[in-house]
Motif scaffolding. Structure first.
Motif, PDB file in Angstrom:
ATOM      1  N   ALA A   4      96.838  14.667   5.712  1.00  0.00           N
ATOM      2  CA  ALA A   4      97.811  13.578   5.844  1.00  0.00           C
ATOM      3  C   ALA A   4      99.232  14.075   5.593  1.00  0.00           C
ATOM      4  CB  ALA A   4      97.454  12.445   4.893  1.00  0.00           C
ATOM      5  N   LEU A   5      99.406  14.979   4.628  1.00  0.00           N
ATOM      6  CA  LEU A   5     100.744  15.510   4.351  1.00  0.00           C
ATOM      7  C   LEU A   5     101.243  16.433   5.460  1.00  0.00           C
ATOM      8  CD1 LEU A   5     100.558  16.017   0.513  1.00  0.00           C
ATOM      9  CD2 LEU A   5     102.318  14.741   1.731  1.00  0.00           C
ATOM     10  N   VAL A   6     100.348  17.165   6.091  1.00  0.00           N
ATOM     11  CA  VAL A   6     100.749  17.976   7.246  1.00  0.00           C
ATOM     12  C   VAL A   6     101.221  17.046   8.363  1.00  0.00           C
ATOM     13  CG1 VAL A   6      99.902  19.491   9.079  1.00  0.00           C
ATOM     14  CG2 VAL A   6      99.321  19.980   6.707  1.00  0.00           C
ATOM     15  N   ALA A   7     100.449  15.991   8.620  1.00  0.00           N
ATOM     16  CA  ALA A   7     100.838  15.026   9.653  1.00  0.00           C
ATOM     17  C   ALA A   7     102.186  14.397   9.325  1.00  0.00           C
ATOM     18  CB  ALA A   7      99.760  13.945   9.794  1.00  0.00           C
ATOM     19  N   TRP A   8     102.326  13.922   8.093  1.00  0.00           N
ATOM     20  CA  TRP A   8     103.587  13.302   7.698  1.00  0.00           C
ATOM     21  C   TRP A   8     104.745  14.293   7.796  1.00  0.00           C
ATOM     22  CZ3 TRP A   8     106.277  14.155   2.837  1.00  0.00           C
ATOM     23  CH2 TRP A   8     107.413  13.370   2.699  1.00  0.00           C
ATOM     24  N   GLY A   9     104.507  15.511   7.327  1.00  0.00           N
ATOM     25  CA  GLY A   9     105.568  16.514   7.335  1.00  0.00           C
ATOM     26  C   GLY A   9     106.086  16.841   8.722  1.00  0.00           C
ATOM     27  N   PHE A  10     105.212  16.847   9.703  1.00  0.00           N
ATOM     28  CA  PHE A  10     105.651  17.189  11.051  1.00  0.00           C
ATOM     29  C   PHE A  10     106.040  15.968  11.887  1.00  0.00           C
ATOM     30  CE2 PHE A  10     103.347  21.074   9.854  1.00  0.00           C
ATOM     31  CZ  PHE A  10     104.409  21.968  10.018  1.00  0.00           C
ATOM     32  N   LEU A  11     105.690  14.769  11.431  1.00  0.00           N
ATOM     33  CA  LEU A  11     106.098  13.556  12.136  1.00  0.00           C
ATOM     34  C   LEU A  11     107.431  13.019  11.640  1.00  0.00           C
ATOM     35  CD1 LEU A  11     102.668  11.704  12.365  1.00  0.00           C
ATOM     36  CD2 LEU A  11     103.900  12.868  14.205  1.00  0.00           C
ATOM     37  N   ASP A  12     107.784  13.342  10.412  1.00  0.00           N
ATOM     38  CA  ASP A  12     109.062  12.918   9.841  1.00  0.00           C
ATOM     39  C   ASP A  12     110.043  14.073   9.980  1.00  0.00           C
ATOM     40  OD1 ASP A  12     111.227  12.167   8.239  1.00  0.00           O
ATOM     41  OD2 ASP A  12     109.951  11.191   6.763  1.00  0.00           O
ATOM     42  N   ASP A  13     111.197  13.785  10.550  1.00  0.00           N
ATOM     43  CA  ASP A  13     112.196  14.836  10.811  1.00  0.00           C
ATOM     44  C   ASP A  13     112.670  15.556   9.552  1.00  0.00           C
ATOM     45  OD1 ASP A  13     112.085  14.118  13.465  1.00  0.00           O
ATOM     46  OD2 ASP A  13     113.821  12.781  13.343  1.00  0.00           O
ATOM     47  N   LYS A  14     112.589  14.912   8.401  1.00  0.00           N
ATOM     48  CA  LYS A  14     113.147  15.480   7.176  1.00  0.00           C
ATOM     49  C   LYS A  14     112.097  16.045   6.228  1.00  0.00           C
ATOM     50  CE  LYS A  14     116.881  12.184   7.466  1.00  0.00           C
ATOM     51  NZ  LYS A  14     117.471  10.987   6.922  1.00  0.00           N
ATOM     52  N   ALA A  15     110.844  16.185   6.683  1.00  0.00           N
ATOM     53  CA  ALA A  15     109.779  16.588   5.760  1.00  0.00           C
ATOM     54  C   ALA A  15     108.990  17.796   6.248  1.00  0.00           C
ATOM     55  CB  ALA A  15     108.852  15.399   5.526  1.00  0.00           C
ATOM     56  N   GLU A  16     109.586  18.610   7.086  1.00  0.00           N
ATOM     57  CA  GLU A  16     108.872  19.759   7.640  1.00  0.00           C
ATOM     58  C   GLU A  16     108.404  20.732   6.560  1.00  0.00           C
ATOM     59  OE1 GLU A  16     110.225  23.265  10.453  1.00  0.00           O
ATOM     60  OE2 GLU A  16     110.208  21.338  11.496  1.00  0.00           O
ATOM     61  N   GLY A  17     109.178  20.886   5.506  1.00  0.00           N
ATOM     62  CA  GLY A  17     108.787  21.786   4.414  1.00  0.00           C
ATOM     63  C   GLY A  17     107.489  21.357   3.747  1.00  0.00           C
ATOM     64  N   ILE A  18     107.326  20.063   3.557  1.00  0.00           N
ATOM     65  CA  ILE A  18     106.082  19.538   2.985  1.00  0.00           C
ATOM     66  C   ILE A  18     104.921  19.830   3.923  1.00  0.00           C
ATOM     67  CG2 ILE A  18     104.847  17.398   2.391  1.00  0.00           C
ATOM     68  CD1 ILE A  18     106.855  18.224   0.262  1.00  0.00           C
ATOM     69  N   GLY A  19     105.142  19.670   5.226  1.00  0.00           N
ATOM     70  CA  GLY A  19     104.103  19.969   6.203  1.00  0.00           C
ATOM     71  C   GLY A  19     103.670  21.425   6.144  1.00  0.00           C
ATOM     72  N   LEU A  20     104.634  22.321   6.090  1.00  0.00           N
ATOM     73  CA  LEU A  20     104.313  23.752   6.016  1.00  0.00           C
ATOM     74  C   LEU A  20     103.596  24.103   4.719  1.00  0.00           C
ATOM     75  CD1 LEU A  20     107.573  25.315   7.480  1.00  0.00           C
ATOM     76  CD2 LEU A  20     105.284  25.357   8.500  1.00  0.00           C
ATOM     77  N   GLN A  21     104.056  23.562   3.606  1.00  0.00           N
ATOM     78  CA  GLN A  21     103.410  23.819   2.323  1.00  0.00           C
ATOM     79  C   GLN A  21     101.951  23.364   2.363  1.00  0.00           C
ATOM     80  OE1 GLN A  21     104.537  21.220  -0.875  1.00  0.00           O
ATOM     81  NE2 GLN A  21     104.086  22.781  -2.426  1.00  0.00           N
ATOM     82  N   ASN A  22     101.696  22.238   2.982  1.00  0.00           N
ATOM     83  CA  ASN A  22     100.348  21.691   2.990  1.00  0.00           C
ATOM     84  C   ASN A  22      99.427  22.361   3.996  1.00  0.00           C
ATOM     85  OD1 ASN A  22      99.636  19.354   1.061  1.00  0.00           O
ATOM     86  ND2 ASN A  22     101.833  19.274   1.454  1.00  0.00           N
ATOM     87  N   VAL A  23      99.962  23.128   4.916  1.00  0.00           N
ATOM     88  CA  VAL A  23      99.104  23.974   5.741  1.00  0.00           C
ATOM     89  C   VAL A  23      98.424  24.993   4.821  1.00  0.00           C
ATOM     90  CG1 VAL A  23      99.086  25.750   7.538  1.00  0.00           C
ATOM     91  CG2 VAL A  23     100.380  23.638   7.890  1.00  0.00           C
ATOM     92  N   ALA A  24      99.214  25.586   3.924  1.00  0.00           N
ATOM     93  CA  ALA A  24      98.648  26.547   2.963  1.00  0.00           C
ATOM     94  C   ALA A  24      97.719  25.853   1.972  1.00  0.00           C
ATOM     95  CB  ALA A  24      99.779  27.263   2.216  1.00  0.00           C
ATOM     96  N   LEU A  25      98.110  24.690   1.461  1.00  0.00           N
ATOM     97  CA  LEU A  25      97.262  23.969   0.516  1.00  0.00           C
ATOM     98  C   LEU A  25      95.962  23.496   1.170  1.00  0.00           C
ATOM     99  CD1 LEU A  25      99.908  21.916  -1.471  1.00  0.00           C
ATOM    100  CD2 LEU A  25      98.626  23.928  -2.224  1.00  0.00           C
ATOM    101  N   PHE A  26      96.011  23.173   2.453  1.00  0.00           N
ATOM    102  CA  PHE A  26      94.801  22.807   3.187  1.00  0.00           C
ATOM    103  C   PHE A  26      93.799  23.961   3.140  1.00  0.00           C
ATOM    104  CE2 PHE A  26      92.459  23.089   7.203  1.00  0.00           C
ATOM    105  CZ  PHE A  26      91.711  21.929   7.129  1.00  0.00           C
ATOM    106  N   ALA A  27      94.281  25.176   3.410  1.00  0.00           N
ATOM    107  CA  ALA A  27      93.393  26.345   3.377  1.00  0.00           C
ATOM    108  C   ALA A  27      92.828  26.562   1.968  1.00  0.00           C
ATOM    109  CB  ALA A  27      94.142  27.587   3.851  1.00  0.00           C
ATOM    110  N   ILE A  28      93.661  26.449   0.959  1.00  0.00           N
ATOM    111  CA  ILE A  28      93.211  26.624  -0.425  1.00  0.00           C
ATOM    112  C   ILE A  28      92.174  25.561  -0.787  1.00  0.00           C
ATOM    113  CG2 ILE A  28      93.959  26.449  -2.843  1.00  0.00           C
ATOM    114  CD1 ILE A  28      96.676  27.674  -1.836  1.00  0.00           C
ATOM    115  N   ASN A  29      92.418  24.326  -0.395  1.00  0.00           N
ATOM    116  CA  ASN A  29      91.484  23.245  -0.702  1.00  0.00           C
ATOM    117  C   ASN A  29      90.166  23.409   0.044  1.00  0.00           C
ATOM    118  OD1 ASN A  29      93.272  21.974  -2.473  1.00  0.00           O
ATOM    119  ND2 ASN A  29      94.275  20.900  -0.805  1.00  0.00           N
ATOM    120  N   CYS A  30      90.210  23.954   1.250  1.00  0.00           N
ATOM    121  CA  CYS A  30      88.969  24.242   1.982  1.00  0.00           C
ATOM    122  C   CYS A  30      88.136  25.288   1.246  1.00  0.00           C
ATOM    123  CB  CYS A  30      89.278  24.700   3.407  1.00  0.00           C
ATOM    124  SG  CYS A  30      89.785  23.348   4.488  1.00  0.00           S
ATOM    125  N   VAL A  31      88.797  26.265   0.635  1.00  0.00           N
ATOM    126  CA  VAL A  31      88.077  27.245  -0.184  1.00  0.00           C
ATOM    127  C   VAL A  31      87.395  26.526  -1.351  1.00  0.00           C
ATOM    128  CG1 VAL A  31      88.345  29.234  -1.735  1.00  0.00           C
ATOM    129  CG2 VAL A  31      89.525  29.195   0.474  1.00  0.00           C
TER     130      VAL A  31
END
Length: 86
Positions: free
Chosen positions: A46-73
């Motif tokens: 959800a944070l990746v989606a929000w980060g890339f759908l909101d013009d001002k939240a791309e950093g959160i989206g990128l951070q959560n790509v990494a957190l997604f991988a960590i959480n999958c582990v």
């Protein structure tokens, strides 16, 4: 993107992240911890989606790509992996 959708994503992420952190911190066993990581995964998506759908939240989206991988582990480690004998 609709502001209502973006706001719903934000609130879901905040609630899911808080619940998941509580579950993991309570250390109730492998199964509970694994389900905490499942909730973290949904929050990251959800944070990746929000980060890339909101013009001002791309950093959160990128951070959560990494957190997604960590959480999958975490899901793999606590729910999917067979515990070694002995």
């Amino acid at each position: 993107m609709s502001q209502v959708v973006l706001q719903c994503l934000q609130y879901y992420c905040a609630a899911a992240g808080t619940v998941a952190a509580l579950i993991v911190s309570l250390d109730l066993g492998r199964k509970w911890t694994g389900w905490g990581f499942v909730i973290f995964v949904t929050s990251s998506i959800a944070l990746v989606a929000w980060g890339f759908l909101d013009d001002k939240a791309e950093g959160i989206g990128l951070q959560n790509v990494a957190l997604f991988a960590i959480n999958c582990v975490g899901v793999w480690r606590y729910l999917l992996r067979r515990k070694r004998p002995g």
